[in-house]
Design a protein around this motif. Structure first.
Motif, PDB file in Angstrom:
ATOM      1  N   ASP A  28      48.612  36.729  54.696  1.00 39.33           N
ATOM      2  CA  ASP A  28      49.065  38.019  54.187  1.00 39.33           C
ATOM      3  C   ASP A  28      50.558  37.980  53.859  1.00 39.33           C
ATOM      4  N   ARG A  29      51.319  37.286  54.707  1.00 42.80           N
ATOM      5  CA  ARG A  29      52.762  37.185  54.438  1.00 42.80           C
ATOM      6  C   ARG A  29      53.010  36.384  53.168  1.00 42.80           C
ATOM      7  N   LEU A  30      52.225  35.297  53.005  1.00 47.06           N
ATOM      8  CA  LEU A  30      52.373  34.486  51.787  1.00 47.06           C
ATOM      9  C   LEU A  30      52.016  35.330  50.568  1.00 47.06           C
ATOM     10  N   ALA A  31      50.960  36.155  50.706  1.00 50.51           N
ATOM     11  CA  ALA A  31      50.544  36.986  49.578  1.00 50.51           C
ATOM     12  C   ALA A  31      51.650  37.977  49.227  1.00 50.51           C
ATOM     13  N   GLN A  32      52.285  38.515  50.276  1.00 46.01           N
ATOM     14  CA  GLN A  32      53.365  39.452  50.011  1.00 46.01           C
ATOM     15  C   GLN A  32      54.513  38.756  49.287  1.00 46.01           C
ATOM     16  N   GLY A  33      54.815  37.514  49.722  1.00 41.11           N
ATOM     17  CA  GLY A  33      55.858  36.753  49.044  1.00 41.11           C
ATOM     18  C   GLY A  33      55.495  36.497  47.587  1.00 41.11           C
ATOM     19  N   CYS A  34      54.201  36.326  47.304  1.00 48.11           N
ATOM     20  CA  CYS A  34      53.765  36.010  45.937  1.00 48.11           C
ATOM     21  C   CYS A  34      53.822  37.234  45.024  1.00 48.11           C
ATOM     22  N   PRO A  39      52.276  41.680  40.409  1.00 44.20           N
ATOM     23  CA  PRO A  39      51.870  42.684  41.403  1.00 44.20           C
ATOM     24  C   PRO A  39      50.424  42.519  41.857  1.00 44.20           C
ATOM     25  N   LEU A  40      49.599  41.818  41.055  1.00 47.15           N
ATOM     26  CA  LEU A  40      48.178  41.702  41.382  1.00 47.15           C
ATOM     27  C   LEU A  40      47.928  40.402  42.140  1.00 47.15           C
ATOM     28  N   VAL A  41      47.987  40.491  43.446  1.00 45.08           N
ATOM     29  CA  VAL A  41      47.719  39.338  44.294  1.00 45.08           C
ATOM     30  C   VAL A  41      46.518  39.675  45.156  1.00 45.08           C
ATOM     31  N   ALA A  42      45.505  38.804  45.134  1.00 40.35           N
ATOM     32  CA  ALA A  42      44.324  39.059  45.958  1.00 40.35           C
ATOM     33  C   ALA A  42      44.213  37.954  46.999  1.00 40.35           C
ATOM     34  N   LEU A  43      43.713  38.323  48.168  1.00 38.57           N
ATOM     35  CA  LEU A  43      43.505  37.333  49.216  1.00 38.57           C
ATOM     36  C   LEU A  43      42.153  36.668  48.992  1.00 38.57           C
ATOM     37  N   ASP A  44      42.118  35.359  49.181  1.00 36.08           N
ATOM     38  CA  ASP A  44      40.858  34.636  49.143  1.00 36.08           C
ATOM     39  C   ASP A  44      40.738  33.963  50.501  1.00 36.08           C
ATOM     40  N   GLY A  48      43.109  31.007  50.747  1.00 35.27           N
ATOM     41  CA  GLY A  48      43.440  31.016  49.326  1.00 35.27           C
ATOM     42  C   GLY A  48      44.103  32.298  48.880  1.00 35.27           C
ATOM     43  N   LEU A  49      44.810  32.192  47.760  1.00 30.41           N
ATOM     44  CA  LEU A  49      45.404  33.369  47.132  1.00 30.41           C
ATOM     45  C   LEU A  49      45.045  33.314  45.650  1.00 30.41           C
ATOM     46  N   ILE A  50      44.708  34.460  45.074  1.00 25.58           N
ATOM     47  CA  ILE A  50      44.433  34.526  43.637  1.00 25.58           C
ATOM     48  C   ILE A  50      45.472  35.437  43.012  1.00 25.58           C
ATOM     49  N   LEU A  51      46.181  34.915  42.030  1.00 25.73           N
ATOM     50  CA  LEU A  51      47.230  35.683  41.363  1.00 25.73           C
ATOM     51  C   LEU A  51      46.807  35.938  39.925  1.00 25.73           C
ATOM     52  N   ASP A  52      46.849  37.187  39.514  1.00 26.65           N
ATOM     53  CA  ASP A  52      46.591  37.500  38.109  1.00 26.65           C
ATOM     54  C   ASP A  52      47.933  37.450  37.389  1.00 26.65           C
ATOM     55  N   GLY A 164      32.532  32.708  32.742  1.00 22.91           N
ATOM     56  CA  GLY A 164      33.244  33.789  32.075  1.00 22.91           C
ATOM     57  C   GLY A 164      32.330  34.708  31.299  1.00 22.91           C
ATOM     58  N   ASP A 165      31.000  34.573  31.444  1.00 25.03           N
ATOM     59  CA  ASP A 165      30.085  35.455  30.725  1.00 25.03           C
ATOM     60  C   ASP A 165      29.931  36.796  31.435  1.00 25.03           C
ATOM     61  N   ALA A 166      30.121  36.794  32.760  1.00 22.73           N
ATOM     62  CA  ALA A 166      30.062  38.045  33.513  1.00 22.73           C
ATOM     63  C   ALA A 166      31.458  38.310  34.078  1.00 22.73           C
ATOM     64  N   PRO A 167      31.831  39.562  34.228  1.00 19.59           N
ATOM     65  CA  PRO A 167      33.178  39.846  34.745  1.00 19.59           C
ATOM     66  C   PRO A 167      33.307  39.450  36.211  1.00 19.59           C
ATOM     67  N   SER A 168      34.469  38.922  36.577  1.00 23.78           N
ATOM     68  CA  SER A 168      34.742  38.637  37.994  1.00 23.78           C
ATOM     69  C   SER A 168      36.010  39.391  38.358  1.00 23.78           C
ATOM     70  N   PRO A 169      35.839  40.665  38.705  1.00 21.17           N
ATOM     71  CA  PRO A 169      37.029  41.494  38.934  1.00 21.17           C
ATOM     72  C   PRO A 169      37.798  41.053  40.174  1.00 21.17           C
ATOM     73  N   LEU A 170      39.104  41.285  40.136  1.00 18.51           N
ATOM     74  CA  LEU A 170      40.002  40.903  41.230  1.00 18.51           C
ATOM     75  C   LEU A 170      40.185  42.123  42.113  1.00 18.51           C
ATOM     76  N   ASP A 171      40.205  41.907  43.408  1.00 19.03           N
ATOM     77  CA  ASP A 171      40.476  43.011  44.324  1.00 19.03           C
ATOM     78  C   ASP A 171      41.883  42.818  44.876  1.00 19.03           C
ATOM     79  N   PRO A 172      42.888  43.377  44.218  1.00 21.18           N
ATOM     80  CA  PRO A 172      44.263  43.076  44.634  1.00 21.18           C
ATOM     81  C   PRO A 172      44.571  43.643  46.020  1.00 21.18           C
ATOM     82  N   ARG A 173      45.483  42.973  46.693  1.00 26.28           N
ATOM     83  CA  ARG A 173      45.888  43.357  48.047  1.00 26.28           C
ATOM     84  C   ARG A 173      46.466  44.767  48.039  1.00 26.28           C
TER      85      ARG A 173
END
Lengths: 453, 262
Positions: A28-34, A39-44, A48-52, A164-173
């Motif tokens: 979570d701290r790393l995600a906050q740093g990212c 602004p769109l950072v999701a935890l995996d 893992g971290l996913i950044l849009d 990429g044929d179906a949407p894979s929405p991001l759930d940002p932190r």
């Protein structure tokens, strides 16, 4: 391999117990740093971290520059990094976790991934491999309907999302706040007074933005990004929407003083951001010609500021207001809500005229066990022992019978309470109850629930 | 000696000036927290002075509810919707009980006016109290403490009192389970629960308080008062038929059930 074997092979092995909670906090701290990148950072979770990064790369001279920046910062923190870019969140994630072979472009890289990248259940994955389908490309060449029929709908969905044929929405932190002011520094800011000065400027910018929108902020969050890649957030809240620069800075100063773990610039902050996540309408204040607001600050405003200040210092739960709750159970009849949320006033039951108070001034929650001498089964108490002292009861009124809220319970059970208002020989008034009738329970206990004035 | 005598003379002049104007102590109070009991209020020129510090001691922990209710009722008697700030430490709920809003409503007060401030320790309690008394616009500030309160020395008490005087707020110090000690309070009271006037079927009646004035800056101390709270009139009253309790007790000893005594 057992731990003893591992130790025998590598005597200098460092052993750390596995702590998933700490790992999660660190992620979570790393995600906050990212959030410095986007602004769109999701935890995996767990690792893992996913950044849009759509539209954010130009700040770092393109994708390569951004990845270099992330790489260098996280490596300095002692992290080993695997990263990948992809057209969708799921594709990027699969590439980062499962890519083995180099590929000329993203589309072929995805096709060369092993089927394990679909992250199906073990049974389905084995079935795929047995069917001779080893890569995503093999699978993509088959009709989707057949895949769904043979390996389950999950396999088809996972495949479509990966391609990429179906949407894979991001759930940002966190969702991006509506008002943000930020500043990046060429040279890290290592002194706290300087950082506070910059925070004041950022608050000024954000408040100017709020003024243009006709809004006031209820929640202000300052994030300090350290040059080593970590970030720390400090938030203050107000009970009413505000655009008062001085008030917000006073609250921030209060918050920073109250921090148990003070803000440490380390090697300096290279970025600061002030976000206002919560806005509420606030009309502009009319100014007099000679200066000063037309409506002077009222006493209500002073009280609201006191609430904000104390809530900032001792926590939002430390300053509370009472609201009535509609129940007969005495300990649930009141709610103490944070005053900073400005709960609406609730109507209180009007007492019967001519009656003495039937509810105590102080309430024990939970009630305290006492030893009582009373007639069995339904008699009033004569004498009770509480906190190592015996009290002889001179007057009593009761019982006031309060049934349990059986309609809220699955088994429709619950013990009835018989309340007695009693006065002891020195004039002190208590509220006692027997928990359960003798038909309900073989040996019901007595409790003291409150003290009357 | 001449160097040191110069500032000394300056200080003497300042003291003389302060004495001539009467000093900050003589600033008149803006009002009183009245009890509604004619004789009581008249004895103090209208009630307990606003803008001052008043101390309520409950020497025995069991009388804490009486002392607290007296202070709260005094503040909630004031008309209007000004909030009553109540500061206590978080462990007070376990010791003396949580403040129970329906109970305050039963006494005729408006619990919606209550603003409860719970701090982790007495040090923070004092810091928050200092802020609270300096904020104008409260009915009163009640600071509830338990036992000896060593942090509240004369300096801290003086600071609180000055803050209350400058802002015109009334500070009611609630000292539960504590023995009275010297302080800068305007009045100091010891409050004990009094036997209530029994209702029909020997039921406990309206709240009754035994007050002992331990100190008063404006006059002689040592007076005793016995007041009843009349919630319909929102005022304190004389205890009705206070002598009637003794014969009842004697009869009760013979008939321990007591219900027929009334």
């Amino acid at each position: 391999m057992p731990l003893a074997d591992a130790r025998a092979r590598v005597p200098e092995l460092v052993i750390v117990p596995f702590d998933p909670v700490l790992d999660q906090a660190w992620l979570d701290r790393l995600a906050q740093g990212c959030t410095r990148y986007t602004p769109l950072v999701a935890l995996d979770a767990p690792d893992g971290l996913i950044l849009d990064i759509t539209g954010c790369t130009h700040l770092f001279d393109g994708e390569a520059g951004l990845i270099d920046d992330i790489d260098s910062r996280l490596t300095r923190l002692g992290m080993t990094l695997r990263h990948a870019l992809g057209p969708t969140a799921d594709a990027a994630r699969a590439l980062a976790r499962y890519q083995m072979l180099p590929a000329p472009d993203e589309a072929s890289a995805i096709r060369r991934l092993p089927v394990a990248a679909l992250e199906l259940e073990a049974e389905a994955a084995t079935a795929l491999v047995r069917a001779g389908l080893k890569t995503i490309g093999d699978l993509a060449a088959r009709p989707t309907a057949n895949i769904a029929a043979r390996f389950g709908a999950d396999a088809a969905t996972a495949l479509r999302r990966l391609l990429g044929d179906a949407p894979s929405p991001l759930d940002p932190r966190t969702t991006p706040p509506p008002v943000v002011a930020e500043r990046r520094f060429a040279e890290p800011v290592a002194s706290m007074p300087h950082a506070t000065q910059i925070l004041t400027e950022l608050v000024g910018e954000a408040i100017a933005d709020l003024g243009e929108r006709g809004k006031g902020g209820r929640h202000f969050r300052a994030t300090f990004f350290r040059s080593d890649g970590l970030a720390r957030s400090i938030a203050v809240e107000t009970g009413h929407p505000t655009r008062d620069n001085g008030l917000v800075m006073r609250l921030f100063a209060e918050r920073m003083d109250a921090l148990r773990d003070p803000l440490d610039p380390g090697f300096g902050f290279d970025m600061m951001r002030l976000a206002v996540p919560r806005l509420e309408p606030l009309a502009a204040t009319q100014l007099k010609l000679e200066g000063g607001a037309v409506r002077a600050a009222t006493e209500g405003a002073a009280m609201a500021e006191l609430v904000d200040r104390l809530a900032t210092r001792i926590g939002r739960g430390g300053v509370r207001k009472f609201a009535a709750a509609d129940t007969h159970i005495p300990e649930q009849a009141q709610l103490a809500l944070p005053a900073i949320d400005a709960p609406p006033p609730t109507p209180w039951p009007v007492p019967e005229p001519g009656e003495p108070p039937l509810r105590p001034f102080y309430l024990f929650d939970p009630p305290q066990v006492i030893e009582v001498i009373a007639e069995v089964p339904d008699g009033p108490p004569h004498r009770f022992r509480w906190r190592r002292a015996t009290h002889a009861i001179r007057r009593y009124e009761g019982p006031e019978r309060i049934a349990s809220e059986w309609w809220r319970r699955k088994d429709n059970a619950g013990l009835t309470r018989d309340y007695y208002r009693v006065e002891d020989d020195r004039g002190r008034r208590y509220w006692l109850f027997r928990h359960g009738l003798y038909d309900e329970k073989p040996d019901p206990r007595w409790y003291i629930h409150g003290l009357f004035a | 000696m001449r160097e040191s005598s110069q500032p000394l003379a300056g200080l003497r002049q300042r003291i003389a000036r302060l004495a001539a104007t009467g000093g900050p102590e003589s600033r008149p109070a803006e009002g009183w927290l009245a009890t509604g009991h004619g004789a009581f209020d008249a004895a103090f020129g209208g009630g307990l002075m606003v803008g001052r510090c008043h101390e309520f001691f409950a020497a025995d922990a069991l009388d804490g509810a009486s002392a607290a209710a007296f202070a709260a009722l005094l503040a909630l008697r004031t008309p209007g919707q000004t909030p009553l700030l109540w500061l206590r430490t978080v462990d007070a709920g376990r010791r003396t009980g949580h403040i129970y809003a329906p109970g305050i409503a039963e006494l005729g007060g408006d619990p919606g006016r209550l603003l409860l401030i719970e701090t982790a320790d007495p040090k923070m309690l004092l810091a928050c109290a200092n802020d609270a008394v300096r904020c104008a616009g409260s009915a009163a500030v009640i600071v509830e403490s338990w036992g000896k309160f060593p942090l509240l020395d004369l300096t801290a008490g003086r600071r609180l009192t000055l803050g209350a005087r400058d802002a015109g707020t009334t500070l009611l110090m609630l000292r539960l389970n504590a023995a009275p000690t010297p302080s800068v309070a305007e009045t100091r009271w010891n409050i004990v629960a009094a036997p209530s006037h029994a209702l029909a079927a020997d039921a406990p009646g309206a709240p009754a308080f035994d007050l002992e004035l331990l100190r008063w800056r404006g006059g002689p101390a040592g007076t005793h008062w016995r007041l009843d709270w009349d919630k319909d009139e929102q005022a304190f009253r004389d205890t009705a038929l206070s002598g009637a309790v003794l014969p009842l007790a004697a009869r009760r000893a013979i008939h321990p059930l007591g219900a027929e005594a009334a």
